[in-house]
Scaffold this motif. Structure first.
Motif, PDB file in Angstrom:
ATOM      1  N   THR A 314       0.853  -1.190   0.000  1.00  0.00           N
ATOM      2  CA  THR A 314       0.000   0.000   0.000  1.00  0.00           C
ATOM      3  C   THR A 314       0.896   1.249   0.000  1.00  0.00           C
ATOM      4  O   THR A 314       2.028   1.202   0.470  1.00  0.00           O
ATOM      5  CB  THR A 314      -0.883  -0.053   1.269  1.00  0.00           C
ATOM      6  OG1 THR A 314      -1.500  -1.333   1.306  1.00  0.00           O
ATOM      7  CG2 THR A 314      -1.950   0.997   1.265  1.00  0.00           C
ATOM      8  N   GLN A 315       0.374   2.350  -0.535  1.00  0.00           N
ATOM      9  CA  GLN A 315       1.133   3.616  -0.539  1.00  0.00           C
ATOM     10  C   GLN A 315       1.061   4.268   0.845  1.00  0.00           C
ATOM     11  O   GLN A 315      -0.038   4.404   1.394  1.00  0.00           O
ATOM     12  CB  GLN A 315       0.517   4.628  -1.536  1.00  0.00           C
ATOM     13  CG  GLN A 315       0.109   4.062  -2.872  1.00  0.00           C
ATOM     14  CD  GLN A 315       1.288   3.882  -3.777  1.00  0.00           C
ATOM     15  OE1 GLN A 315       2.009   4.833  -4.042  1.00  0.00           O
ATOM     16  NE2 GLN A 315       1.484   2.677  -4.245  1.00  0.00           N
ATOM     17  N   TRP A 316       2.207   4.686   1.359  1.00  0.00           N
ATOM     18  CA  TRP A 316       2.240   5.350   2.679  1.00  0.00           C
ATOM     19  C   TRP A 316       3.071   6.625   2.593  1.00  0.00           C
ATOM     20  O   TRP A 316       4.158   6.629   2.030  1.00  0.00           O
ATOM     21  CB  TRP A 316       2.924   4.470   3.732  1.00  0.00           C
ATOM     22  CG  TRP A 316       2.141   3.307   4.248  1.00  0.00           C
ATOM     23  CD1 TRP A 316       1.778   2.194   3.545  1.00  0.00           C
ATOM     24  CD2 TRP A 316       1.654   3.117   5.580  1.00  0.00           C
ATOM     25  NE1 TRP A 316       1.100   1.322   4.361  1.00  0.00           N
ATOM     26  CE2 TRP A 316       1.008   1.863   5.616  1.00  0.00           C
ATOM     27  CE3 TRP A 316       1.702   3.878   6.756  1.00  0.00           C
ATOM     28  CZ2 TRP A 316       0.419   1.353   6.785  1.00  0.00           C
ATOM     29  CZ3 TRP A 316       1.118   3.363   7.911  1.00  0.00           C
ATOM     30  CH2 TRP A 316       0.481   2.125   7.915  1.00  0.00           C
ATOM     31  N   TYR A 317       2.579   7.693   3.212  1.00  0.00           N
ATOM     32  CA  TYR A 317       3.422   8.865   3.472  1.00  0.00           C
ATOM     33  C   TYR A 317       3.175   9.286   4.921  1.00  0.00           C
ATOM     34  O   TYR A 317       2.036   9.471   5.326  1.00  0.00           O
ATOM     35  CB  TYR A 317       3.123  10.024   2.505  1.00  0.00           C
ATOM     36  CG  TYR A 317       4.134  11.127   2.677  1.00  0.00           C
ATOM     37  CD1 TYR A 317       5.324  11.120   1.944  1.00  0.00           C
ATOM     38  CD2 TYR A 317       3.938  12.143   3.610  1.00  0.00           C
ATOM     39  CE1 TYR A 317       6.290  12.087   2.144  1.00  0.00           C
ATOM     40  CE2 TYR A 317       4.901  13.117   3.810  1.00  0.00           C
ATOM     41  CZ  TYR A 317       6.077  13.080   3.077  1.00  0.00           C
ATOM     42  OH  TYR A 317       7.031  14.043   3.290  1.00  0.00           O
ATOM     43  N   TRP A 318       4.272   9.421   5.685  1.00  0.00           N
ATOM     44  CA  TRP A 318       4.158   9.645   7.132  1.00  0.00           C
ATOM     45  C   TRP A 318       4.732  10.989   7.548  1.00  0.00           C
ATOM     46  O   TRP A 318       5.693  11.456   6.978  1.00  0.00           O
ATOM     47  CB  TRP A 318       5.009   8.693   7.935  1.00  0.00           C
ATOM     48  CG  TRP A 318       5.108   7.274   7.638  1.00  0.00           C
ATOM     49  CD1 TRP A 318       5.574   6.687   6.496  1.00  0.00           C
ATOM     50  CD2 TRP A 318       4.802   6.209   8.521  1.00  0.00           C
ATOM     51  NE1 TRP A 318       5.571   5.330   6.645  1.00  0.00           N
ATOM     52  CE2 TRP A 318       5.109   5.012   7.870  1.00  0.00           C
ATOM     53  CE3 TRP A 318       4.307   6.161   9.831  1.00  0.00           C
ATOM     54  CZ2 TRP A 318       4.938   3.769   8.471  1.00  0.00           C
ATOM     55  CZ3 TRP A 318       4.131   4.930  10.417  1.00  0.00           C
ATOM     56  CH2 TRP A 318       4.442   3.737   9.735  1.00  0.00           C
ATOM     57  N   ASP A 417      12.252  10.511   4.509  1.00  0.00           N
ATOM     58  CA  ASP A 417      13.670  10.877   4.359  1.00  0.00           C
ATOM     59  C   ASP A 417      13.819  12.303   3.842  1.00  0.00           C
ATOM     60  O   ASP A 417      14.829  12.656   3.245  1.00  0.00           O
ATOM     61  CB  ASP A 417      14.388   9.890   3.427  1.00  0.00           C
ATOM     62  CG  ASP A 417      13.677   9.742   2.104  1.00  0.00           C
ATOM     63  OD1 ASP A 417      12.647  10.420   1.914  1.00  0.00           O
ATOM     64  OD2 ASP A 417      14.143   8.952   1.261  1.00  0.00           O
ATOM     65  N   ASP A 418      12.797  13.140   4.091  1.00  0.00           N
ATOM     66  CA  ASP A 418      12.845  14.497   3.548  1.00  0.00           C
ATOM     67  C   ASP A 418      12.729  15.550   4.645  1.00  0.00           C
ATOM     68  O   ASP A 418      12.280  16.660   4.410  1.00  0.00           O
ATOM     69  CB  ASP A 418      11.703  14.675   2.517  1.00  0.00           C
ATOM     70  CG  ASP A 418      10.331  14.346   3.102  1.00  0.00           C
ATOM     71  OD1 ASP A 418      10.263  13.990   4.304  1.00  0.00           O
ATOM     72  OD2 ASP A 418       9.337  14.445   2.368  1.00  0.00           O
ATOM     73  N   ARG A 423      15.903  18.450  12.011  1.00  0.00           N
ATOM     74  CA  ARG A 423      14.830  17.684  12.648  1.00  0.00           C
ATOM     75  C   ARG A 423      15.411  16.532  13.478  1.00  0.00           C
ATOM     76  O   ARG A 423      14.969  16.271  14.600  1.00  0.00           O
ATOM     77  CB  ARG A 423      13.931  17.165  11.530  1.00  0.00           C
ATOM     78  CG  ARG A 423      12.798  16.352  11.996  1.00  0.00           C
ATOM     79  CD  ARG A 423      11.599  17.226  12.289  1.00  0.00           C
ATOM     80  NE  ARG A 423      10.428  16.432  12.087  1.00  0.00           N
ATOM     81  CZ  ARG A 423       9.419  16.382  12.921  1.00  0.00           C
ATOM     82  NH1 ARG A 423       9.407  17.179  13.960  1.00  0.00           N
ATOM     83  NH2 ARG A 423       8.406  15.604  12.677  1.00  0.00           N
ATOM     84  N   LEU A 424      16.418  15.867  12.920  1.00  0.00           N
ATOM     85  CA  LEU A 424      17.054  14.762  13.636  1.00  0.00           C
ATOM     86  C   LEU A 424      17.785  15.285  14.884  1.00  0.00           C
ATOM     87  O   LEU A 424      17.735  14.683  15.952  1.00  0.00           O
ATOM     88  CB  LEU A 424      18.027  14.050  12.696  1.00  0.00           C
ATOM     89  CG  LEU A 424      18.166  12.547  12.859  1.00  0.00           C
ATOM     90  CD1 LEU A 424      16.814  11.851  12.804  1.00  0.00           C
ATOM     91  CD2 LEU A 424      19.075  11.981  11.785  1.00  0.00           C
ATOM     92  N   LYS A 425      18.428  16.449  14.708  1.00  0.00           N
ATOM     93  CA  LYS A 425      19.135  17.045  15.855  1.00  0.00           C
ATOM     94  C   LYS A 425      18.128  17.406  16.945  1.00  0.00           C
ATOM     95  O   LYS A 425      18.386  17.200  18.137  1.00  0.00           O
ATOM     96  CB  LYS A 425      19.906  18.292  15.415  1.00  0.00           C
ATOM     97  CG  LYS A 425      21.192  17.904  14.707  1.00  0.00           C
ATOM     98  CD  LYS A 425      22.019  19.109  14.309  1.00  0.00           C
ATOM     99  CE  LYS A 425      23.258  18.620  13.574  1.00  0.00           C
ATOM    100  NZ  LYS A 425      23.799  19.579  12.624  1.00  0.00           N
ATOM    101  N   ALA A 426      16.984  17.945  16.555  1.00  0.00           N
ATOM    102  CA  ALA A 426      15.952  18.289  17.542  1.00  0.00           C
ATOM    103  C   ALA A 426      15.448  17.021  18.231  1.00  0.00           C
ATOM    104  O   ALA A 426      15.173  17.023  19.432  1.00  0.00           O
ATOM    105  CB  ALA A 426      14.793  19.015  16.857  1.00  0.00           C
ATOM    106  N   THR A 427      15.355  15.943  17.487  1.00  0.00           N
ATOM    107  CA  THR A 427      14.857  14.684  18.046  1.00  0.00           C
ATOM    108  C   THR A 427      15.820  14.137  19.096  1.00  0.00           C
ATOM    109  O   THR A 427      15.404  13.687  20.152  1.00  0.00           O
ATOM    110  CB  THR A 427      14.675  13.652  16.910  1.00  0.00           C
ATOM    111  OG1 THR A 427      13.653  14.141  16.050  1.00  0.00           O
ATOM    112  CG2 THR A 427      14.310  12.283  17.429  1.00  0.00           C
TER     113      THR A 427
END
Ligand SMILES: Cc1cc2nc3c(=O)[nH]c(=O)nc-3n(C[C@H](O)[C@H](O)[C@H](O)COP(=O)(O)OP(=O)(O)OC[C@H]3O[C@@H](n4cnc5c(N)ncnc54)[C@H](O)[C@@H]3O)c2cc1C
Length: 458
Positions: A314-318, A417-418, A423-427
């Protein structure tokens, strides 16, 4: 272009290249929106194969992806024109019922683990769909129904076996390679290929579980009640909230097909009478639900309850976020966006991050955001590839509308992956610098970069 296949000398598993009939099936990922064409898929059967594959990737300089269950949203278990180290054939769960531990091979799904441990009346926390790979889920955290009482999957990880970028095989636990062990608990596939995990198990057997769904017109009241109830609720109760649509298929009553709902998906680790009592303060005085399908069932049954509704392909965008508070204005923003849902499968879920997850210090593992109250995911989902555009746009618009009420970071397993480094640093917050140091020690050339990437120091 280097032909990699002849270089995989001594490899015992299956080598799959674009010339093989098995290639198209082997390269498929859970998310049908992702269509990657690796140059070689190395289906490992043991640690020796993993060492061969890592050495091949490093020595030839191709991009290397690590695949567990293949469920990752942006398809980070595969890579265009590179090498996929596919662990899905490495199965096996050995339960020690006395020590209450399970050694789990890296190709296992959650369903494999639940099946093996349930025979002993035991379980370890993991996610809500049984086909998800235990490896990818665990390495970025792993939350599920049991997390309020027993923590994340990583909080139950006792040790892991790992093949490093230089081909060395090491063990990581609190005493041996403690920095690596710290990084593996939340830092994803950045540090090496994990070939097996040892998890702590807990007494979980028959549970009182199932969905309760209301007309979405009542969602404001239900979300407010849920927000207030959760901090007081017994930790034996795992309970996530969803804004969803009733699917136009069995087992749902035909008169509800296509109707928008607010759902509470509950799993009480205990008997029906105590479960009903635990839920009383939440449900008492709420409008009558459209359906309440709670009942006693084996734990693996609730763990696989959604499998058929969300099949592979199935198509997913998260998009995700960690959520600390849920003010009324945020609830209103949710409801306005959920009302525009582009498909019956699309959803917003709020998974609790509290109880045992909060009792661990945020520096104790790489998984930093332990003061959040929920891990939120918005997922646009549809079987039709032509709906990829609408479901992506809806997810992004929904996220833009609610993000101002949320924390800056998100659960890496709910990222595409966009989203960029910031964002990763904030996480990872205060843990980011230590993650960089661990990465620099164990993978200084960034061989393992097809992931939510922590870059080594220059
Ligand atoms: C339908 C659905 C439901 C979900 N529900 C939940 C949930 O309830 N709770 C939750 O926490 N998450 C949930 N997730 C998110 C899930 O945890 C991630 O998608 C996760 O990445 C899946 O792991 P995998 O092994 O299947 O993925 P893969 O695509 O195989 O791998 C993902 C990444 O993990 C890394 N990796 C995988 N195996 C290894 C290994 N052995 N060694 C080193 N690195 C490795 C690699 O970097 C790889 O790129 C869900 C996902 C889906 C699609």
């Amino acid at each position: 272009m280097t032909d990699l296949a002849p270089l995989a000398k001594g490899f015992r598993g299956q080598i799959v290249t674009p010339l093989d009939a098995a290639y198209d099936a082997a390269r498929k990922l859970y998310n049908g929106m992702i269509d990657k064409h690796p140059r070689l898929i190395a289906k490992c059967v043991d640690v020796a194969d993993v060492i061969t594959a890592v050495n091949l990737g490093r020595d030839t300089g191709v991009a290397v992806a690590i695949r567990g269950g293949g469920h990752n949203g942006p398809g980070l278990g595969s890579v265009e024109d590179g090498l996929v180290i596919d662990l899905s054939a490495m199965k096996g769960v050995r339960v020690d019922p006395v020590a209450r531990t399970a050694q789990v091979a890296a190709g296992c799904t959650q369903g494999d683990v639940d099946h093996a441990t349930h025979a002993f009346g035991l379980a370890t926390p993991a996610g809500i769909i049984s086909t998800t790979g235990i490896a990818g889920l665990t390495l970025s955290g792993g939350h599920g129904y049991l997390s309020r009482k027993y923590g994340l999957a990583i909080d139950n990880l006792i040790e892991a076996d790992v093949v490093l970028a230089d081909g060395r095989f090491v063990r990581a636990n609190k005493e041996t390679n403690p920095d690596l062990f710290w990084g593996l608990r939340g830092g994803g596939g950045n540090f090496g290929v994990v070939t097996s995990f040892v998890f702590r198990l807990h007494p979980v057997s028959q549970v009182y579980a199932g969905p309760i769904a209301w007309d979405q017109r009542h969602a404001r009241t239900i979300m407010q009640r849920y927000r207030e109830f959760l901090p007081e609720a017994t930790e034996d109760l795992g309970i996530f909230l969803g804004l969803k649509t009733v699917l136009s298929s069995a087992p749902f009553p035909e008169e509800l097909w296509g109707k928008q709902i607010c759902l509470l998906m509950c799993c009480y680790n205990g008997g029906e009478d105590e479960g009903k009592k635990a839920l009383e303060p939440l449900l008492g005085g709420l409008p009558d639900p459209w359906f309440n399908w709670m009942g006693m069932m084996p734990y693996p049954a609730v763990q696989s309850m959604f499998d058929g509704l969300y099949p592979p392909g199935t198509q997913w965008y998260w998009r995700g976020d960690f959520v600390k508070t849920l003010p009324d204005e945020a609830i209103d923003a949710h409801l306005a966006q959920a009302a525009n849902s582009p498909s019956e499968l699309s959803l917003m879920h709020l998974y609790p991050i509290d109880g045992a997850v909060h009792r661990i210090d945020s520096g104790e593992t790489a998984w930093n955001c332990r003061d959040a109250s929920w891990s939120m995911v918005i997922a646009g989902i549809d079987p039709n590839p032509q709906k990829a555009g609408p479901i992506t746009r809806w997810t992004k618009a929904y996220w833009e509308a609610v993000h101002p009420y949320n924390l800056a970071g998100a659960y890496p397993n709910f990222m595409m992956d966009d989203e960029g480094d910031a964002r990763l640093k904030a996480t990872f917050g205060d843990n980011y610098a230590r993650l960089t140091a661990v990465k620099t020690s164990y993978d200084p050339t960034n061989l393992f970069r097809v992931n939510q990437n922590i870059r080594p120091a220059a």
